[in-house]
Design a protein around this motif. Structure first.
Motif, PDB file in Angstrom:
ATOM      1  N   SER A   5      78.094  16.661  26.794  1.00 52.35           N
ATOM      2  CA  SER A   5      77.013  17.584  26.480  1.00 52.35           C
ATOM      3  C   SER A   5      77.538  18.987  26.717  1.00 52.35           C
ATOM      4  O   SER A   5      78.456  19.190  27.498  1.00 52.35           O
ATOM      5  N   CYS A   6      76.976  19.923  26.017  1.00 53.06           N
ATOM      6  CA  CYS A   6      77.451  21.298  26.122  1.00 53.06           C
ATOM      7  C   CYS A   6      76.285  22.236  26.361  1.00 53.06           C
ATOM      8  O   CYS A   6      75.170  21.991  25.935  1.00 53.06           O
ATOM      9  N   GLY A   7      76.578  23.302  27.039  1.00 55.96           N
ATOM     10  CA  GLY A   7      75.629  24.381  27.226  1.00 55.96           C
ATOM     11  C   GLY A   7      76.401  25.670  27.062  1.00 55.96           C
ATOM     12  O   GLY A   7      77.581  25.650  26.730  1.00 55.96           O
ATOM     13  N   PRO A   8      75.744  26.798  27.305  1.00 53.97           N
ATOM     14  CA  PRO A   8      76.446  28.065  27.153  1.00 53.97           C
ATOM     15  C   PRO A   8      77.581  28.183  28.169  1.00 53.97           C
ATOM     16  O   PRO A   8      77.356  28.248  29.365  1.00 53.97           O
ATOM     17  N   GLY A   9      78.816  28.114  27.690  1.00 53.83           N
ATOM     18  CA  GLY A   9      79.968  28.313  28.549  1.00 53.83           C
ATOM     19  C   GLY A   9      80.395  27.135  29.395  1.00 53.83           C
ATOM     20  O   GLY A   9      81.319  27.250  30.167  1.00 53.83           O
ATOM     21  N   VAL A  10      79.739  25.990  29.285  1.00 55.92           N
ATOM     22  CA  VAL A  10      80.104  24.836  30.104  1.00 55.92           C
ATOM     23  C   VAL A  10      80.030  23.560  29.273  1.00 55.92           C
ATOM     24  O   VAL A  10      79.190  23.429  28.395  1.00 55.92           O
ATOM     25  N   ARG A  11      80.954  22.661  29.553  1.00 52.61           N
ATOM     26  CA  ARG A  11      80.958  21.342  28.902  1.00 52.61           C
ATOM     27  C   ARG A  11      80.878  20.295  30.011  1.00 52.61           C
ATOM     28  O   ARG A  11      81.571  20.396  31.021  1.00 52.61           O
ATOM     29  N   VAL A  12      80.043  19.296  29.799  1.00 51.05           N
ATOM     30  CA  VAL A  12      79.861  18.227  30.778  1.00 51.05           C
ATOM     31  C   VAL A  12      80.117  16.896  30.096  1.00 51.05           C
ATOM     32  O   VAL A  12      79.629  16.653  28.998  1.00 51.05           O
ATOM     33  N   VAL A  22      81.038   9.190  37.068  1.00 47.70           N
ATOM     34  CA  VAL A  22      81.763  10.453  37.112  1.00 47.70           C
ATOM     35  C   VAL A  22      81.087  11.454  36.188  1.00 47.70           C
ATOM     36  O   VAL A  22      80.791  11.150  35.030  1.00 47.70           O
ATOM     37  N   VAL A  23      80.839  12.637  36.727  1.00 46.76           N
ATOM     38  CA  VAL A  23      80.338  13.764  35.951  1.00 46.76           C
ATOM     39  C   VAL A  23      81.428  14.825  36.023  1.00 46.76           C
ATOM     40  O   VAL A  23      81.757  15.309  37.109  1.00 46.76           O
ATOM     41  N   ALA A  24      82.009  15.159  34.879  1.00 51.39           N
ATOM     42  CA  ALA A  24      83.091  16.142  34.821  1.00 51.39           C
ATOM     43  C   ALA A  24      82.578  17.395  34.117  1.00 51.39           C
ATOM     44  O   ALA A  24      81.948  17.305  33.061  1.00 51.39           O
ATOM     45  N   ALA A  25      82.840  18.544  34.710  1.00 54.03           N
ATOM     46  CA  ALA A  25      82.422  19.807  34.110  1.00 54.03           C
ATOM     47  C   ALA A  25      83.647  20.645  33.781  1.00 54.03           C
ATOM     48  O   ALA A  25      84.669  20.570  34.453  1.00 54.03           O
ATOM     49  N   GLU A  26      83.497  21.470  32.755  1.00 58.77           N
ATOM     50  CA  GLU A  26      84.563  22.374  32.342  1.00 58.77           C
ATOM     51  C   GLU A  26      83.946  23.732  32.049  1.00 58.77           C
ATOM     52  O   GLU A  26      82.951  23.823  31.329  1.00 58.77           O
ATOM     53  N   ALA A  35      72.476  24.478  33.653  1.00 55.32           N
ATOM     54  CA  ALA A  35      71.494  23.483  33.204  1.00 55.32           C
ATOM     55  C   ALA A  35      72.094  22.145  32.766  1.00 55.32           C
ATOM     56  O   ALA A  35      71.609  21.090  33.201  1.00 55.32           O
ATOM     57  N   PRO A  36      73.133  22.103  31.919  1.00 52.85           N
ATOM     58  CA  PRO A  36      73.664  20.788  31.520  1.00 52.85           C
ATOM     59  C   PRO A  36      74.213  19.997  32.708  1.00 52.85           C
ATOM     60  O   PRO A  36      74.023  18.781  32.795  1.00 52.85           O
ATOM     61  N   LEU A  37      74.890  20.688  33.615  1.00 52.55           N
ATOM     62  CA  LEU A  37      75.430  20.012  34.799  1.00 52.55           C
ATOM     63  C   LEU A  37      74.303  19.538  35.701  1.00 52.55           C
ATOM     64  O   LEU A  37      74.332  18.416  36.204  1.00 52.55           O
ATOM     65  N   GLN A  38      73.321  20.372  35.898  1.00 53.91           N
ATOM     66  CA  GLN A  38      72.189  19.993  36.744  1.00 53.91           C
ATOM     67  C   GLN A  38      71.505  18.743  36.200  1.00 53.91           C
ATOM     68  O   GLN A  38      71.217  17.810  36.952  1.00 53.91           O
ATOM     69  N   HIS A  39      71.270  18.716  34.912  1.00 51.08           N
ATOM     70  CA  HIS A  39      70.634  17.545  34.297  1.00 51.08           C
ATOM     71  C   HIS A  39      71.490  16.289  34.495  1.00 51.08           C
ATOM     72  O   HIS A  39      70.982  15.231  34.878  1.00 51.08           O
ATOM     73  N   ALA A  40      72.787  16.426  34.254  1.00 52.97           N
ATOM     74  CA  ALA A  40      73.687  15.270  34.387  1.00 52.97           C
ATOM     75  C   ALA A  40      73.733  14.761  35.822  1.00 52.97           C
ATOM     76  O   ALA A  40      73.639  13.550  36.065  1.00 52.97           O
ATOM     77  N   LEU A  41      73.860  15.670  36.794  1.00 57.27           N
ATOM     78  CA  LEU A  41      73.940  15.242  38.200  1.00 57.27           C
ATOM     79  C   LEU A  41      72.613  14.667  38.691  1.00 57.27           C
ATOM     80  O   LEU A  41      72.606  13.662  39.410  1.00 57.27           O
ATOM     81  N   GLU A  42      71.509  15.281  38.324  1.00 54.73           N
ATOM     82  CA  GLU A  42      70.204  14.767  38.758  1.00 54.73           C
ATOM     83  C   GLU A  42      69.928  13.391  38.163  1.00 54.73           C
ATOM     84  O   GLU A  42      69.430  12.500  38.848  1.00 54.73           O
TER      85      GLU A  42
END
Length: 115
Positions: A5-12, A22-26, A35-42
């Protein structure tokens, strides 16, 4: 299969490994891009006993990221893998490195979870 999933400036990206999720962020993680990371981790924390956050491609993380990690830590077993110097400094300066489980890479974090 990885779930990107992608958001502004971040890929999860998310995937199962051993007994972990595993949740990987870039990219840069801050209040505007979290927001994308928060959703994935929650979501992972609500359904998985062990969540590994692969931070090896995180280029920046601010206090909003730290706050999210501490929140997730209270709901599941959270393992931080591959933290780069900038994130390590934030964790050390705040004492979060003594609270969160840190691993050199996702493989080590997932192996520890499987034992």
């Amino acid at each position: 299969m990885p779930q990107p999933s992608c958001g502004p400036g971040v890929r999860v990206e998310q995937y199962a490994r051993n007994n972990s999720w595993v949740v990987a962020a870039e990219g840069d993680l801050d209040a505007q891009t979290l927001a994308p990371l928060q959703h994935a981790l929650e979501t992972a924390a609500a359904t998985r006993q062990v969540v590994v956050f692969d931070t090896s491609a995180v280029t920046f993380a601010d206090s909003s990221t730290l706050n999210l990690l501490l929140q997730i830590h209270h709901t599941t077993t959270l393992r931080i893998a591959g933290a780069q110097p900038q994130l390590l400094r934030v964790l050390e300066m705040t004492g979060a490195d003594r609270v969160l489980a840190l691993f050199e890479n996702p493989t080590d974090a997932c192996t520890a979870a499987a034992s």
